[in-house]
Motif scaffolding. Structure first.
Motif, PDB file in Angstrom:
ATOM      1  N   ASN A   1       0.832  -1.205   0.000  1.00 58.22           N
ATOM      2  CA  ASN A   1       0.000   0.000   0.000  1.00 58.22           C
ATOM      3  C   ASN A   1       0.863   1.250   0.000  1.00 58.22           C
ATOM      4  OD1 ASN A   1      -2.241  -1.599   0.030  1.00 58.22           O
ATOM      5  ND2 ASN A   1      -2.524  -1.489   2.247  1.00 58.22           N
ATOM      6  N   ALA A   2       1.989   1.182   0.721  1.00 60.05           N
ATOM      7  CA  ALA A   2       2.886   2.333   0.766  1.00 60.05           C
ATOM      8  C   ALA A   2       3.455   2.611  -0.626  1.00 60.05           C
ATOM      9  CB  ALA A   2       4.019   2.077   1.755  1.00 60.05           C
ATOM     10  N   THR A   3       3.767   1.540  -1.373  1.00 62.23           N
ATOM     11  CA  THR A   3       4.313   1.727  -2.721  1.00 62.23           C
ATOM     12  C   THR A   3       3.267   2.352  -3.641  1.00 62.23           C
ATOM     13  OG1 THR A   3       5.641  -0.239  -2.327  1.00 62.23           O
ATOM     14  CG2 THR A   3       5.540   0.552  -4.594  1.00 62.23           C
ATOM     15  N   LEU A   4       2.024   1.876  -3.502  1.00 63.70           N
ATOM     16  CA  LEU A   4       0.948   2.446  -4.322  1.00 63.70           C
ATOM     17  C   LEU A   4       0.711   3.913  -3.943  1.00 63.70           C
ATOM     18  CD1 LEU A   4      -1.522  -0.590  -4.182  1.00 63.70           C
ATOM     19  CD2 LEU A   4      -0.080   0.088  -6.082  1.00 63.70           C
TER      20      LEU A   4
ATOM     21  N   MET B   1       2.784  12.734  -7.312  1.00 61.64           N
ATOM     22  CA  MET B   1       1.939  13.570  -8.176  1.00 61.64           C
ATOM     23  C   MET B   1       1.877  14.990  -7.637  1.00 61.64           C
ATOM     24  SD  MET B   1      -1.196  10.946  -8.934  1.00 61.64           S
ATOM     25  CE  MET B   1      -0.895   9.320  -9.596  1.00 61.64           C
ATOM     26  N   SER B   2       1.309  15.868  -8.450  1.00 68.44           N
ATOM     27  CA  SER B   2       1.198  17.265  -8.019  1.00 68.44           C
ATOM     28  C   SER B   2      -0.026  17.473  -7.124  1.00 68.44           C
ATOM     29  CB  SER B   2       1.087  18.168  -9.248  1.00 68.44           C
ATOM     30  OG  SER B   2      -0.077  17.831  -9.975  1.00 68.44           O
ATOM     31  N   VAL B   3      -0.795  16.403  -6.886  1.00 67.76           N
ATOM     32  CA  VAL B   3      -2.057  16.555  -6.147  1.00 67.76           C
ATOM     33  C   VAL B   3      -1.817  16.581  -4.632  1.00 67.76           C
ATOM     34  CG1 VAL B   3      -3.410  15.451  -7.960  1.00 67.76           C
ATOM     35  CG2 VAL B   3      -2.433  14.061  -6.125  1.00 67.76           C
ATOM     36  N   SER B   4      -2.890  16.892  -3.910  1.00 67.93           N
ATOM     37  CA  SER B   4      -2.815  16.967  -2.444  1.00 67.93           C
ATOM     38  C   SER B   4      -2.378  15.634  -1.830  1.00 67.93           C
ATOM     39  CB  SER B   4      -4.192  17.345  -1.901  1.00 67.93           C
ATOM     40  OG  SER B   4      -4.276  17.028  -0.530  1.00 67.93           O
ATOM     41  N   ARG B   5      -1.664  15.720  -0.715  1.00 64.66           N
ATOM     42  CA  ARG B   5      -1.268  14.502   0.004  1.00 64.66           C
ATOM     43  C   ARG B   5      -2.472  13.709   0.490  1.00 64.66           C
ATOM     44  NH1 ARG B   5       3.537  16.725   3.923  1.00 64.66           N
ATOM     45  NH2 ARG B   5       4.776  17.683   2.275  1.00 64.66           N
ATOM     46  N   ALA B   6      -3.608  14.389   0.585  1.00 64.89           N
ATOM     47  CA  ALA B   6      -4.809  13.718   1.099  1.00 64.89           C
ATOM     48  C   ALA B   6      -5.155  12.482   0.273  1.00 64.89           C
ATOM     49  CB  ALA B   6      -5.993  14.694   1.098  1.00 64.89           C
TER      50      ALA B   6
ATOM     51  N   ALA C   1      -3.069  10.273  -1.150  1.00 69.21           N
ATOM     52  CA  ALA C   1      -2.253   9.144  -0.691  1.00 69.21           C
ATOM     53  C   ALA C   1      -2.726   8.665   0.679  1.00 69.21           C
ATOM     54  CB  ALA C   1      -0.788   9.546  -0.643  1.00 69.21           C
ATOM     55  N   TYR C   2      -3.062   9.607   1.567  1.00 63.34           N
ATOM     56  CA  TYR C   2      -3.504   9.226   2.917  1.00 63.34           C
ATOM     57  C   TYR C   2      -4.816   8.442   2.843  1.00 63.34           C
ATOM     58  CZ  TYR C   2      -0.080  12.730   4.445  1.00 63.34           C
ATOM     59  OH  TYR C   2       1.061  13.444   4.637  1.00 63.34           O
ATOM     60  N   ALA C   3      -5.751   8.962   2.029  1.00 64.44           N
ATOM     61  CA  ALA C   3      -7.054   8.294   1.914  1.00 64.44           C
ATOM     62  C   ALA C   3      -6.854   6.876   1.380  1.00 64.44           C
ATOM     63  CB  ALA C   3      -7.971   9.083   0.971  1.00 64.44           C
ATOM     64  N   TYR C   4      -5.997   6.752   0.390  1.00 66.34           N
ATOM     65  CA  TYR C   4      -5.745   5.445  -0.218  1.00 66.34           C
ATOM     66  C   TYR C   4      -5.141   4.475   0.796  1.00 66.34           C
ATOM     67  CZ  TYR C   4      -4.587   2.226  -3.978  1.00 66.34           C
ATOM     68  OH  TYR C   4      -4.532   1.133  -4.794  1.00 66.34           O
ATOM     69  N   LEU C   5      -4.172   4.961   1.553  1.00 65.86           N
ATOM     70  CA  LEU C   5      -3.522   4.113   2.560  1.00 65.86           C
ATOM     71  C   LEU C   5      -4.528   3.596   3.575  1.00 65.86           C
ATOM     72  CD1 LEU C   5      -0.152   5.831   3.533  1.00 65.86           C
ATOM     73  CD2 LEU C   5      -0.484   3.548   2.594  1.00 65.86           C
ATOM     74  N   VAL C   6      -5.354   4.500   4.080  1.00 65.12           N
ATOM     75  CA  VAL C   6      -6.294   4.117   5.137  1.00 65.12           C
ATOM     76  C   VAL C   6      -7.311   3.110   4.602  1.00 65.12           C
ATOM     77  CG1 VAL C   6      -8.142   4.941   6.635  1.00 65.12           C
ATOM     78  CG2 VAL C   6      -6.018   6.250   6.434  1.00 65.12           C
TER      79      VAL C   6
ATOM     80  N   ILE D   1     -13.918   2.667  -3.758  1.00 65.81           N
ATOM     81  CA  ILE D   1     -13.496   4.014  -3.373  1.00 65.81           C
ATOM     82  C   ILE D   1     -11.990   4.193  -3.624  1.00 65.81           C
ATOM     83  CG2 ILE D   1     -13.335   5.653  -1.453  1.00 65.81           C
ATOM     84  CD1 ILE D   1     -16.191   5.132  -2.488  1.00 65.81           C
ATOM     85  N   GLY D   2     -11.205   3.141  -3.345  1.00 61.61           N
ATOM     86  CA  GLY D   2      -9.757   3.226  -3.599  1.00 61.61           C
ATOM     87  C   GLY D   2      -9.468   3.522  -5.059  1.00 61.61           C
ATOM     88  N   SER D   3     -10.177   2.842  -5.959  1.00 60.21           N
ATOM     89  CA  SER D   3      -9.972   3.081  -7.394  1.00 60.21           C
ATOM     90  C   SER D   3     -10.362   4.504  -7.772  1.00 60.21           C
ATOM     91  CB  SER D   3     -10.802   2.101  -8.224  1.00 60.21           C
ATOM     92  OG  SER D   3     -10.420   0.784  -7.956  1.00 60.21           O
TER      93      SER D   3
END
Lengths: 251, 143
Positions: free
Chosen positions: A73-76, A83-88, A90-95, A146-148
């Motif tokens: 998950n960390a690698t994904l 990316m240039s997008v918000s860190r949110a 990556a955080y949402a995806y991890l959780v 939701i992850g996708s």
């Protein structure tokens, strides 16, 4: 420039884990492709008996390697941090993927093991365990949905060209096939049941394609990674060695 | 969909017909072909039942009847494909409304107009059209 070892460890963890997951679920435990939801209690008892050692040894192994999902998950999520997008994102995806590990793998493993551990139990209780195990597995679908979608929006908004746009749209295809699993909560037989042509077979075909695609794209991301913050450089030539030793490291 | 970098990317990558969204169209077409094949196979296995169900479809027009149908016979197996394909199409349509919103947003201001974004939205929207034509033909017309 050659400090990509950590990323390659993550990438290889993904590749090894997905292969192991396939092996353990399809060959060792034989819980996939899923059996019919309509089996009678006596048949369910037989189903557990037929897989007795496969379930015990297979899920013992799953419980050992299950923690690898954190590295995966960390690698994904790393792709989204680049990316240039918000860190949110990556955080949402991890959780959300951390949560998916529970119903999609561990709960199913524990419940199947409970069934296999005492095969002489009352068949009614065995059929309860059987339903619980497979509905738990199906229950991850909303998480993948939701992850996708999180990944899709990140790819489309990204200005660093980490992934091509079409991968964003492919995420939408994958998300839509996850929705299609929902009827498995209602239908016990036919194309929409948890073993059905639509709810399982087509969905699994899309998921395998999607997984193959993102593993390939993640590999290209690592090859292209310059550890900067701006747009990722292109590969010099497709398939040609990148910065020295990188392709070798990729194996 | 930020403009400056997108324009830059466009200069590098823009080709007519928007290959990125076409990849989606191709993949969705493949997935729906799978759904249609399952429908056709199940139908051929139970032709009389499907034909009699189809006759009901013509009678049950209008939102009210659809709601009655939903409430009364959601679990009737023969209508499962009807609900599945129309509901999945409806989901694509809802996404399409969002996509149209993006297109309108792009067109609203001359400074924001990106041919790439608008063509991508249009391609998605027409894919939803096309899927409906296929679904309609399968559910209502095929005898």
């Amino acid at each position: 420039m050659n400090d990509k070892r950590e990323l390659w460890i993550g990438w290889w963890t993904l590749v090894v884990f997905y292969n192991l997951y396939g092996l353990l679920f399809f060959v060792v435990t034989r819980t996939q492709p899923p059996p019919q939801p309509t089996l009678a209690p006596a048949e369910i008892g037989q189903w557990f008996a037929d897989r007795h050692y496969g379930l015990l040894y297979g899920y013992a192994f799953v419980s050992i390697v299950g923690g690898a999902t954190a590295v995966m998950n960390a690698t994904l999520a790393y792709s989204m941090r680049r990316m240039s997008v918000s860190r949110a994102f990556a955080y949402a995806y991890l959780v959300i993927y951390a949560l998916a590990t529970l119903p999609g793998m561990l709960i199913m493993g524990v419940v199947c093991t409970v069934g296999a551990m005492r095969p002489d139990r009352n068949p009614e209780i065995m059929s309860w365990l059987y339903d619980f195990a497979f509905l738990s597995f199906e229950g991850t679908m909303g998480v993948f949905l939701i992850g996708s979608l999180v990944w899709m929006v990140a790819v489309i908004l990204d200005e660093n060209r980490v992934f091509p746009r079409w991968f964003g749209y492919l995420n939408l295809c994958n998300a839509l096939t996850e929705v299609v699993v929902a009827p498995a909560w209602i239908f016990k037989s036919g194309a929409f049941a948890w073993d059905g042509a639509i709810a399982w077979w087509i969905n699994m075909g899309v998921f395998v394609t999607y997984t193959t695609v993102f593993l390939t794209l993640l590999r290209r991301l690592i090859l292209r990674e310059d550890f900067g913050t701006g747009p990722l450089p292109d590969l010099a030539t497709d398939g040609a060695p990148g910065p020295s030793g990188v392709v070798k490291a990729a194996g | 969909m930020s403009e400056s970098s997108e324009e830059r990317v466009e200069a590098d990558r823009f080709v007519p017909r928007q290959p990125d969204m076409w990849a989606f169209v191709l993949f969705e077409a493949l997935v729906f072909t799978g759904y249609f094949l399952v429908y056709v196979v199940r139908r051929s296995q139970n032709l009389d039942l499907f034909l009699s169900s189809q006759a009901h479809l013509d009678l049950r027009v209008g939102v009210f009847h659809t709601l009655v149908l939903l409430a009364s016979s959601w679990s009737v197996a023969r209508f499962s494909f009807y609900y599945f394909l129309t509901a999945l199409h409806f989901l694509h349509l809802l996404i399409g409304f969002g996509v149209l919103g993006i297109a309108v947003h792009q067109l609203w201001s001359p400074a924001r107009r990106s041919q790439q974004a608008i063509e991508t939205c249009a391609t998605y929207w027409h894919t939803v059209d096309f899927l409906w034509v296929m679904i309609f033909a399968l559910l209502y017309v095929m005898r």
